[in-house]
Design a protein around this motif. Sequence first.
Motif, PDB file in Angstrom:
ATOM      1  N   PRO A 264       1.903  30.366 100.317  1.00  0.00           N
ATOM      2  CA  PRO A 264       2.528  30.219 101.540  1.00  0.00           C
ATOM      3  C   PRO A 264       3.894  29.352 101.389  1.00  0.00           C
ATOM      4  CG  PRO A 264       0.288  29.981 101.674  1.00  0.00           C
ATOM      5  CD  PRO A 264       0.548  29.927 100.228  1.00  0.00           C
ATOM      6  N   ASN A 265       5.079  29.807 101.766  1.00  0.00           N
ATOM      7  CA  ASN A 265       6.231  28.962 101.826  1.00  0.00           C
ATOM      8  C   ASN A 265       6.305  27.909 100.862  1.00  0.00           C
ATOM      9  OD1 ASN A 265       6.847  30.103 104.518  1.00  0.00           O
ATOM     10  ND2 ASN A 265       5.185  29.070 105.323  1.00  0.00           N
ATOM     11  N   PRO A 266       6.497  28.542  99.657  1.00  0.00           N
ATOM     12  CA  PRO A 266       7.025  27.615  98.718  1.00  0.00           C
ATOM     13  C   PRO A 266       8.623  27.265  98.731  1.00  0.00           C
ATOM     14  CG  PRO A 266       7.021  29.869  97.914  1.00  0.00           C
ATOM     15  CD  PRO A 266       6.827  29.965  99.258  1.00  0.00           C
ATOM     16  N   VAL A 267       8.621  25.848  98.075  1.00  0.00           N
ATOM     17  CA  VAL A 267       9.836  25.373  97.962  1.00  0.00           C
ATOM     18  C   VAL A 267       9.942  24.439  96.720  1.00  0.00           C
ATOM     19  CG1 VAL A 267      11.935  23.925  98.688  1.00  0.00           C
ATOM     20  CG2 VAL A 267      10.496  25.399 100.269  1.00  0.00           C
ATOM     21  N   VAL A 268      10.796  24.565  95.667  1.00  0.00           N
ATOM     22  CA  VAL A 268      10.767  23.798  94.479  1.00  0.00           C
ATOM     23  C   VAL A 268      11.941  22.665  94.595  1.00  0.00           C
ATOM     24  CG1 VAL A 268      11.056  23.950  92.047  1.00  0.00           C
ATOM     25  CG2 VAL A 268       9.963  25.809  93.227  1.00  0.00           C
ATOM     26  N   LEU A 269      11.361  21.513  94.349  1.00  0.00           N
ATOM     27  CA  LEU A 269      12.320  20.261  94.433  1.00  0.00           C
ATOM     28  C   LEU A 269      12.572  19.831  92.983  1.00  0.00           C
ATOM     29  CD1 LEU A 269      10.305  18.561  97.247  1.00  0.00           C
ATOM     30  CD2 LEU A 269      12.250  19.635  97.524  1.00  0.00           C
ATOM     31  N   THR A 270      13.650  19.511  92.651  1.00  0.00           N
ATOM     32  CA  THR A 270      14.043  19.322  91.169  1.00  0.00           C
ATOM     33  C   THR A 270      15.000  18.026  91.083  1.00  0.00           C
ATOM     34  OG1 THR A 270      13.621  21.621  90.740  1.00  0.00           O
ATOM     35  CG2 THR A 270      14.968  20.582  89.059  1.00  0.00           C
ATOM     36  N   GLY A 271      14.842  17.581  89.844  1.00  0.00           N
ATOM     37  CA  GLY A 271      15.921  16.420  89.643  1.00  0.00           C
ATOM     38  C   GLY A 271      16.708  16.773  88.215  1.00  0.00           C
ATOM     39  N   ASP A 272      17.121  15.792  87.590  1.00  0.00           N
ATOM     40  CA  ASP A 272      17.599  15.948  86.091  1.00  0.00           C
ATOM     41  C   ASP A 272      18.901  16.357  86.011  1.00  0.00           C
ATOM     42  OD1 ASP A 272      16.980  16.061  83.161  1.00  0.00           O
ATOM     43  OD2 ASP A 272      17.435  18.316  83.311  1.00  0.00           O
ATOM     44  N   ALA A 273      19.454  17.338  86.683  1.00  0.00           N
ATOM     45  CA  ALA A 273      20.612  17.920  86.486  1.00  0.00           C
ATOM     46  C   ALA A 273      21.913  17.152  86.782  1.00  0.00           C
ATOM     47  CB  ALA A 273      20.840  19.267  87.255  1.00  0.00           C
ATOM     48  N   HIS A 274      21.791  15.972  87.456  1.00  0.00           N
ATOM     49  CA  HIS A 274      22.882  15.152  87.835  1.00  0.00           C
ATOM     50  C   HIS A 274      23.952  15.762  88.741  1.00  0.00           C
ATOM     51  CE1 HIS A 274      22.262  12.826  83.679  1.00  0.00           C
ATOM     52  NE2 HIS A 274      21.098  12.805  84.723  1.00  0.00           N
ATOM     53  N   MET A 275      23.465  17.117  89.178  1.00  0.00           N
ATOM     54  CA  MET A 275      24.434  17.658  90.329  1.00  0.00           C
ATOM     55  C   MET A 275      23.482  18.332  91.445  1.00  0.00           C
ATOM     56  SD  MET A 275      26.799  20.197  87.758  1.00  0.00           S
ATOM     57  CE  MET A 275      27.231  19.280  86.090  1.00  0.00           C
ATOM     58  N   HIS A 276      23.910  18.563  92.735  1.00  0.00           N
ATOM     59  CA  HIS A 276      23.164  19.361  93.700  1.00  0.00           C
ATOM     60  C   HIS A 276      23.317  20.931  93.076  1.00  0.00           C
ATOM     61  CE1 HIS A 276      22.439  16.075  96.373  1.00  0.00           C
ATOM     62  NE2 HIS A 276      23.581  16.014  96.793  1.00  0.00           N
ATOM     63  N   HIS A 277      22.225  21.334  93.315  1.00  0.00           N
ATOM     64  CA  HIS A 277      22.258  22.871  93.240  1.00  0.00           C
ATOM     65  C   HIS A 277      21.442  23.348  94.342  1.00  0.00           C
ATOM     66  CE1 HIS A 277      23.315  21.717  89.207  1.00  0.00           C
ATOM     67  NE2 HIS A 277      23.799  23.253  88.726  1.00  0.00           N
ATOM     68  N   LEU A 278      21.809  24.611  94.817  1.00  0.00           N
ATOM     69  CA  LEU A 278      20.866  25.343  95.687  1.00  0.00           C
ATOM     70  C   LEU A 278      20.669  26.671  95.130  1.00  0.00           C
ATOM     71  CD1 LEU A 278      19.337  26.263  98.262  1.00  0.00           C
ATOM     72  CD2 LEU A 278      21.633  26.388  99.311  1.00  0.00           C
ATOM     73  N   ALA A 279      19.407  27.173  94.699  1.00  0.00           N
ATOM     74  CA  ALA A 279      19.196  28.282  94.154  1.00  0.00           C
ATOM     75  C   ALA A 279      18.134  29.141  94.623  1.00  0.00           C
ATOM     76  CB  ALA A 279      18.668  28.109  92.456  1.00  0.00           C
ATOM     77  N   GLU A 280      18.501  30.575  94.614  1.00  0.00           N
ATOM     78  CA  GLU A 280      17.270  31.529  94.727  1.00  0.00           C
ATOM     79  C   GLU A 280      16.561  31.748  93.515  1.00  0.00           C
ATOM     80  OE1 GLU A 280      19.556  34.684  96.028  1.00  0.00           O
ATOM     81  OE2 GLU A 280      19.545  34.208  98.162  1.00  0.00           O
ATOM     82  N   LEU A 281      15.136  31.756  93.363  1.00  0.00           N
ATOM     83  CA  LEU A 281      14.384  31.912  92.384  1.00  0.00           C
ATOM     84  C   LEU A 281      13.815  33.332  92.366  1.00  0.00           C
ATOM     85  CD1 LEU A 281      12.406  28.339  92.437  1.00  0.00           C
ATOM     86  CD2 LEU A 281      14.234  29.164  91.166  1.00  0.00           C
ATOM     87  N   LYS A 282      13.776  33.879  91.331  1.00  0.00           N
ATOM     88  CA  LYS A 282      13.486  35.306  91.330  1.00  0.00           C
ATOM     89  C   LYS A 282      12.720  35.469  89.887  1.00  0.00           C
ATOM     90  CE  LYS A 282      17.878  36.987  93.302  1.00  0.00           C
ATOM     91  NZ  LYS A 282      18.835  38.073  93.203  1.00  0.00           N
ATOM     92  N   THR A 283      11.737  36.485  90.086  1.00  0.00           N
ATOM     93  CA  THR A 283      10.952  36.751  88.939  1.00  0.00           C
ATOM     94  C   THR A 283      11.883  37.527  87.862  1.00  0.00           C
ATOM     95  OG1 THR A 283      10.238  39.000  90.040  1.00  0.00           O
ATOM     96  CG2 THR A 283       8.857  37.102  90.186  1.00  0.00           C
ATOM     97  N   ASP A 284      12.866  38.237  88.166  1.00  0.00           N
ATOM     98  CA  ASP A 284      13.805  38.597  87.032  1.00  0.00           C
ATOM     99  C   ASP A 284      15.298  38.209  87.487  1.00  0.00           C
ATOM    100  OD1 ASP A 284      15.405  39.874  85.193  1.00  0.00           O
ATOM    101  OD2 ASP A 284      14.451  41.897  85.591  1.00  0.00           O
ATOM    102  N   PHE A 285      15.824  37.073  86.801  1.00  0.00           N
ATOM    103  CA  PHE A 285      17.316  36.646  87.198  1.00  0.00           C
ATOM    104  C   PHE A 285      18.497  37.637  86.690  1.00  0.00           C
ATOM    105  CE2 PHE A 285      14.766  32.884  87.254  1.00  0.00           C
ATOM    106  CZ  PHE A 285      15.412  32.197  88.423  1.00  0.00           C
TER     107      PHE A 285
END
Length: 520
Positions: free
Chosen positions: A397-418
């Motif tokens: 139900p309604n998953p959202v992934v929160l991430t660090g490390d990259a030193h830049m803001h990113h907004l991404a769509e997560l797909k099973t096949d990129f």
Amino acid sequence: MNVDRRAFLTAATAGLLLPQAAPQAAAASSARTLRSDPFTLGVASGDPSTDGFVLWTRLAVSPLNGDGRGGMPARDVDVDWQVATDERFGAIVESGTATARARDAHSVHVELKGLQPGRDYFYRFKSQGRVSPAGRTRTTPQGETPLTFAVAACAHYEHGYYTAYRRLAEQEPDLVVFLGDYLYEYGPSGYTALAGRVRTHTPGKCETLADYRLRHAQYKSDHDLQAAHAVAPWLVSFDDHEIENNWAGPVSSTGAPGFAKRRAEAFRAYYENMPLRRASVQGAVLRVNRRVSWGSLARFHLLDTRQFRDDQACLDGVRAGCDDRLSDERTLLGADQWRWLESGLNGSTTRWNLLGQQIMMAHRDYKVGPGREVNLDSWDGYAAERTRLLGSLARTPNPVVLTGDAHMHHLAELKTDFDDPDSPVVARELVASSIASDGDGYRDRTWISEALQENPHLSYIDQRRGYLVARLSRDEMSVDFRTLDYISRKGARAKTSHRLMIPATTTGESAAAKAGAAPR
């Protein structure tokens, strides 16, 4: 007397709200007083539950003493603590005495139970005739109570001032999620090529328990960081720099001997300096993968993407042509953590499921034009396990992934096949830029345009420093990507450079599939 929260934050971090300790409280601690204020590292709270939370402080009269002991005597010291429902501590609901042990670098962890759900509390410590700054924390609610939380990561002390922490605190979130690289292990100027050096690390690279304790004390001495800790409870997890750049499980990235001992001592110092529960210390393992629920509205699944992973493929780094990264046998989470996560996702009954983790999950091609180069330290280096995880998120139900490390803001769509433009979007990934790492940052529009064109599942990148602020309700999640134009000097304001709205969906239908974004 009711005090405005922002006024409380300002006064508490300056020590203005706090009366002198009563004589009897000082006497209860010890007849032998310390020569100066032991609360130079501030206070913190974390891991809230419906009836409690962890309270933390660490005594240090001289934080930058080279032995890592903060100038404290080689004896245990009693510390009194108080929890109240008001800022003035007129209505104290819990109090007690803890022992700051010399063997634990005089750190204190108080685990509270029996409080009321879903309400603010205020806390402070007293010892040796001194009173700590006050902090505000809260218990988690019952039901679908709205939540405002901040997401932050990556705070290299040498690269700039911690203004972003101050701006985060001024927004008064209910909760702060910190996703790694709280400190950096390098010696002075050990990693300054991109940012220069605004401030200076304590001498030497962190290798011993004393080194890590001293580095934590240097970072914790920053008043802007103290303000961010004092305003709300934190959920903390580590990435690599709390120990060593790009370490993987039992493997040192430098191949230096004695890494197991170094890692154990870094873990010990990390626990001593963070508002973690005692249960996180499990022998040689520091267990930071855990779940924290915000009533029936949301569940945070906090991951550990360092401690149980296989070594990076193809000698690490950003590389092309590494087929080993695609192996089904490679693991980032480890078997036990994978089962724990699968069970938690499959059994979740909350409206939202938020994965807090350290490294970029979305595929990221760094090469413009034909060919492909990927970061083997990220999920791209563990592609098969990522595919399995994204399959699980598609059923969550309604998953959202929160991430660090990259030193830049990113907004991404997560797909099973990129590689398939028609592959369904199963979740959004929100990557927080750094608090300080890489200095002021910049906004190279040509580079950003090329990166977005090469990675069509990415819709926003910003190289400036910052953090995220998310507002979560039953029906939607709104996210502000906050940025600062500079940190090489003090005083920068924070602004919302991009805003995203994710509507909630029914179970089995990705919230991200309907999400819309609007630049600001």
